[in-house]
Scaffold this motif. Structure first.
Motif, PDB file in Angstrom:
ATOM      1  N   HIS A   1       5.199   1.172 -10.467  1.00 54.70           N
ATOM      2  CA  HIS A   1       4.070   1.693 -10.963  1.00 54.70           C
ATOM      3  C   HIS A   1       3.061   1.590  -9.922  1.00 54.70           C
ATOM      4  O   HIS A   1       3.128   1.004  -8.983  1.00 54.70           O
ATOM      5  CB  HIS A   1       3.736   0.754 -12.213  1.00 54.70           C
ATOM      6  CG  HIS A   1       4.782   1.137 -13.341  1.00 54.70           C
ATOM      7  ND1 HIS A   1       4.517   1.671 -14.540  1.00 54.70           N
ATOM      8  CD2 HIS A   1       5.944   0.523 -13.407  1.00 54.70           C
ATOM      9  CE1 HIS A   1       5.697   1.531 -15.307  1.00 54.70           C
ATOM     10  NE2 HIS A   1       6.508   0.702 -14.866  1.00 54.70           N
ATOM     11  N   LEU A   2       1.781   2.610 -10.196  1.00 56.41           N
ATOM     12  CA  LEU A   2       0.854   2.724  -9.267  1.00 56.41           C
ATOM     13  C   LEU A   2      -0.265   2.145  -9.772  1.00 56.41           C
ATOM     14  O   LEU A   2      -0.574   2.313 -10.904  1.00 56.41           O
ATOM     15  CB  LEU A   2       0.675   4.109  -8.942  1.00 56.41           C
ATOM     16  CG  LEU A   2      -0.394   4.318  -7.982  1.00 56.41           C
ATOM     17  CD1 LEU A   2       0.131   3.910  -6.350  1.00 56.41           C
ATOM     18  CD2 LEU A   2      -0.530   5.760  -7.711  1.00 56.41           C
TER      19      LEU A   2
ATOM     20  N   LEU B   1       0.749  -1.310   0.044  1.00 50.81           N
ATOM     21  CA  LEU B   1      -0.005  -0.052   0.082  1.00 50.81           C
ATOM     22  C   LEU B   1       1.051   1.364  -0.097  1.00 50.81           C
ATOM     23  O   LEU B   1       1.800   1.212   0.913  1.00 50.81           O
ATOM     24  CB  LEU B   1      -0.774  -0.063   1.304  1.00 50.81           C
ATOM     25  CG  LEU B   1      -1.529   1.217   1.914  1.00 50.81           C
ATOM     26  CD1 LEU B   1      -2.586   1.781   0.450  1.00 50.81           C
ATOM     27  CD2 LEU B   1      -2.160   0.926   3.045  1.00 50.81           C
ATOM     28  N   ALA B   2       0.647   2.178  -1.011  1.00 50.62           N
ATOM     29  CA  ALA B   2       1.365   3.378  -1.071  1.00 50.62           C
ATOM     30  C   ALA B   2       0.404   4.729  -0.800  1.00 50.62           C
ATOM     31  O   ALA B   2      -0.458   4.483  -1.448  1.00 50.62           O
ATOM     32  CB  ALA B   2       1.883   3.555  -2.419  1.00 50.62           C
ATOM     33  N   ALA B   3       1.057   5.583  -0.284  1.00 50.04           N
ATOM     34  CA  ALA B   3       0.265   6.914   0.057  1.00 50.04           C
ATOM     35  C   ALA B   3       1.304   7.860  -0.292  1.00 50.04           C
ATOM     36  O   ALA B   3       2.400   8.010   0.005  1.00 50.04           O
ATOM     37  CB  ALA B   3       0.067   6.948   1.630  1.00 50.04           C
ATOM     38  N   ILE B   4       0.500   8.819  -1.053  1.00 53.89           N
ATOM     39  CA  ILE B   4       1.455   9.985  -1.508  1.00 53.89           C
ATOM     40  C   ILE B   4       1.597  11.092  -0.689  1.00 53.89           C
ATOM     41  O   ILE B   4       0.377  11.653  -0.164  1.00 53.89           O
ATOM     42  CB  ILE B   4       0.784  10.428  -2.866  1.00 53.89           C
ATOM     43  CG1 ILE B   4       1.046   9.372  -3.980  1.00 53.89           C
ATOM     44  CG2 ILE B   4       1.605  11.512  -3.458  1.00 53.89           C
ATOM     45  CD1 ILE B   4       0.366   9.568  -5.246  1.00 53.89           C
ATOM     46  N   VAL B   5       2.385  11.443  -0.164  1.00 57.04           N
ATOM     47  CA  VAL B   5       2.862  12.839   0.781  1.00 57.04           C
ATOM     48  C   VAL B   5       2.474  13.994   0.033  1.00 57.04           C
ATOM     49  O   VAL B   5       3.128  13.964  -1.036  1.00 57.04           O
ATOM     50  CB  VAL B   5       4.125  12.630   1.669  1.00 57.04           C
ATOM     51  CG1 VAL B   5       4.229  13.684   2.365  1.00 57.04           C
ATOM     52  CG2 VAL B   5       4.358  11.209   1.877  1.00 57.04           C
TER      53      VAL B   5
ATOM     54  N   LEU C   1      -4.007   7.494  -2.461  1.00 55.91           N
ATOM     55  CA  LEU C   1      -3.364   6.137  -2.226  1.00 55.91           C
ATOM     56  C   LEU C   1      -3.628   5.129  -3.267  1.00 55.91           C
ATOM     57  O   LEU C   1      -4.613   5.223  -4.226  1.00 55.91           O
ATOM     58  CB  LEU C   1      -4.501   5.329  -1.104  1.00 55.91           C
ATOM     59  CG  LEU C   1      -4.751   6.448   0.086  1.00 55.91           C
ATOM     60  CD1 LEU C   1      -5.734   5.415   0.932  1.00 55.91           C
ATOM     61  CD2 LEU C   1      -3.537   6.456   0.928  1.00 55.91           C
ATOM     62  N   GLY C   2      -2.876   4.118  -3.066  1.00 56.26           N
ATOM     63  CA  GLY C   2      -2.876   3.001  -4.320  1.00 56.26           C
ATOM     64  C   GLY C   2      -2.020   1.789  -3.683  1.00 56.26           C
ATOM     65  O   GLY C   2      -1.575   1.793  -2.697  1.00 56.26           O
TER      66      GLY C   2
ATOM     67  N   GLY D   1       6.651  12.533  -1.938  1.00 56.24           N
ATOM     68  CA  GLY D   1       7.244  11.386  -2.207  1.00 56.24           C
ATOM     69  C   GLY D   1       6.136  10.371  -1.616  1.00 56.24           C
ATOM     70  O   GLY D   1       5.018  10.461  -1.689  1.00 56.24           O
ATOM     71  N   ILE D   2       6.502   8.933  -1.047  1.00 51.56           N
ATOM     72  CA  ILE D   2       5.474   8.067  -0.778  1.00 51.56           C
ATOM     73  C   ILE D   2       5.947   7.199   0.748  1.00 51.56           C
ATOM     74  O   ILE D   2       7.095   7.119   0.868  1.00 51.56           O
ATOM     75  CB  ILE D   2       5.202   7.061  -1.823  1.00 51.56           C
ATOM     76  CG1 ILE D   2       6.658   6.057  -1.979  1.00 51.56           C
ATOM     77  CG2 ILE D   2       4.845   7.754  -3.209  1.00 51.56           C
ATOM     78  CD1 ILE D   2       6.320   5.036  -2.893  1.00 51.56           C
ATOM     79  N   ARG D   3       4.782   6.800   1.234  1.00 56.47           N
ATOM     80  CA  ARG D   3       5.190   5.965   2.366  1.00 56.47           C
ATOM     81  C   ARG D   3       4.297   4.648   1.994  1.00 56.47           C
ATOM     82  O   ARG D   3       3.279   4.769   1.101  1.00 56.47           O
ATOM     83  CB  ARG D   3       4.643   6.513   3.750  1.00 56.47           C
ATOM     84  CG  ARG D   3       5.345   7.776   4.251  1.00 56.47           C
ATOM     85  CD  ARG D   3       5.046   8.192   5.636  1.00 56.47           C
ATOM     86  NE  ARG D   3       5.361   7.275   6.624  1.00 56.47           N
ATOM     87  CZ  ARG D   3       5.340   7.724   8.072  1.00 56.47           C
ATOM     88  NH1 ARG D   3       4.824   8.560   8.337  1.00 56.47           N
ATOM     89  NH2 ARG D   3       5.999   6.390   8.784  1.00 56.47           N
TER      90      ARG D   3
END
Length: 290
Positions: free
Chosen positions: A253-254, A226-230, A241-242, A283-285
């Motif tokens: 890739h997302l 799971l990725a969250a865009i800061v 999110l994605g 960036g992402i977490r």
């Protein structure tokens, strides 16, 4: 938005006095659910499907092409658990996929079992108790779900180096943009209190400039994380999110419910290219289903 299709509300009673749609194993655990029959049928079909080695990515890819629709949870007052596999925003896609995967790992095969997990992910402490119990900000969402043992952070001291300070205040300063806060202005102070309680330094993330590093370098990141865009947007912690996917090009890739494409897509652009087009992203977490 409510459409003309028939919705099943688990609060309705049948002529026998039992709640319509509640499975025996519920024992009244979930009393307020909005869904269409097609949703429950598809959930149980997906729970029976052979997912392969990556259940999260399997379920996420099953929804590619489904329409993007915002505000799908703003359907009822008081709050009810909304299930919608026919259209997604970025958050409901993530919650639906994770609830399916967790239910599958637990051996659950029923719609009721899926509902329990969806409630766990969506609400503070895993318990739906009105609009204020919904985890509206992602920083609150991920901390609560980490505390519940549902997800774990993906971290790397060498590459995840950008410090994050959460300064959420968007909802309390713009209540006119939220249907329920317009209807219940008295809730705005409670929202502000929840915002303040979760603000402050909040760890480190992968800077945008490093999201184009190779799979060999970022081996800590797995398909389906799971990725969250800061974001730098005022009053918000994360903007989108994605799920991340390692492409054939060896780059991230997302897979996301995209407001740009108006549907769920697996982006052809690399994640770095995607973020380059969003000035407010930094960036992402990442997190992984337990």
């Amino acid at each position: 938005m409510l459409r003309t299709a028939f919705f099943f509300l688990l609060t309705l009673f049948t002529s026998t006095g039992t709640r319509a749609g509640i499975m025996p194993e519920d024992n009244g655990f979930l009393r307020n659910v909005i869904y269409e029959k097609a949703d429950s049928v598809e959930v149980e079909s997906l729970l029976r499907a052979e997912t392969g080695t990556n259940d999260v990515l399997f379920y996420a890819r099953r929804f590619v092409g489904r329409p993007y629709v915002a505000h799908t949870l703003e359907m009822s007052d008081p709050e009810q658990l909304v299930v919608n596999l026919r259209a997604f925003d970025c958050t409901t896609l993530v919650e639906t996929v994770l609830a399916l995967a967790r239910t599958r790992r637990e051996g659950g095969k029923t719609f009721a079992a899926f509902l329990r997990n969806l409630e766990k992910f969506r609400y503070r402490g895993g318990k739906m108790d009105g609009y204020l119990s919904r985890l509206h900000y992602f920083s609150q969402w991920w901390h609560d779900n980490t505390d519940k043992g549902l997800i774990i952070p993906v971290e790397n001291e060498r590459y995840f180096t950008a410090p994050l300070v959460v300064r959420n205040h968007y909802m309390s300063r713009h209540p006119e943009r939220y249907t329920m806060l317009v209807a219940h202005p008295e809730w705005t102070d409670s929202i502000a209190h929840l915002e303040r309680a979760s603000n402050g330094p909040d760890g480190h993330y992968l800077p945008k400039s490093r999201t184009g590093l190779s799979r060999a370098v970022l081996s800590c990141i797995h398909d389906g994380d799971l990725a969250a865009i800061v974001t730098t947007k005022d009053g918000l912690d994360y903007a989108h999110l994605g799920f991340v996917v390692w492409g054939a090009d060896g780059r991230l890739h997302l897979l996301n419910a995209s407001s740009v494409h108006k549907k769920v897509v697996e982006e052809a652009k690399t994640l770095q290219q995607y973020l380059a087009g969003i000035k407010s992203s930094t960036g992402i977490r990442l997190w992984r289903l337990q």
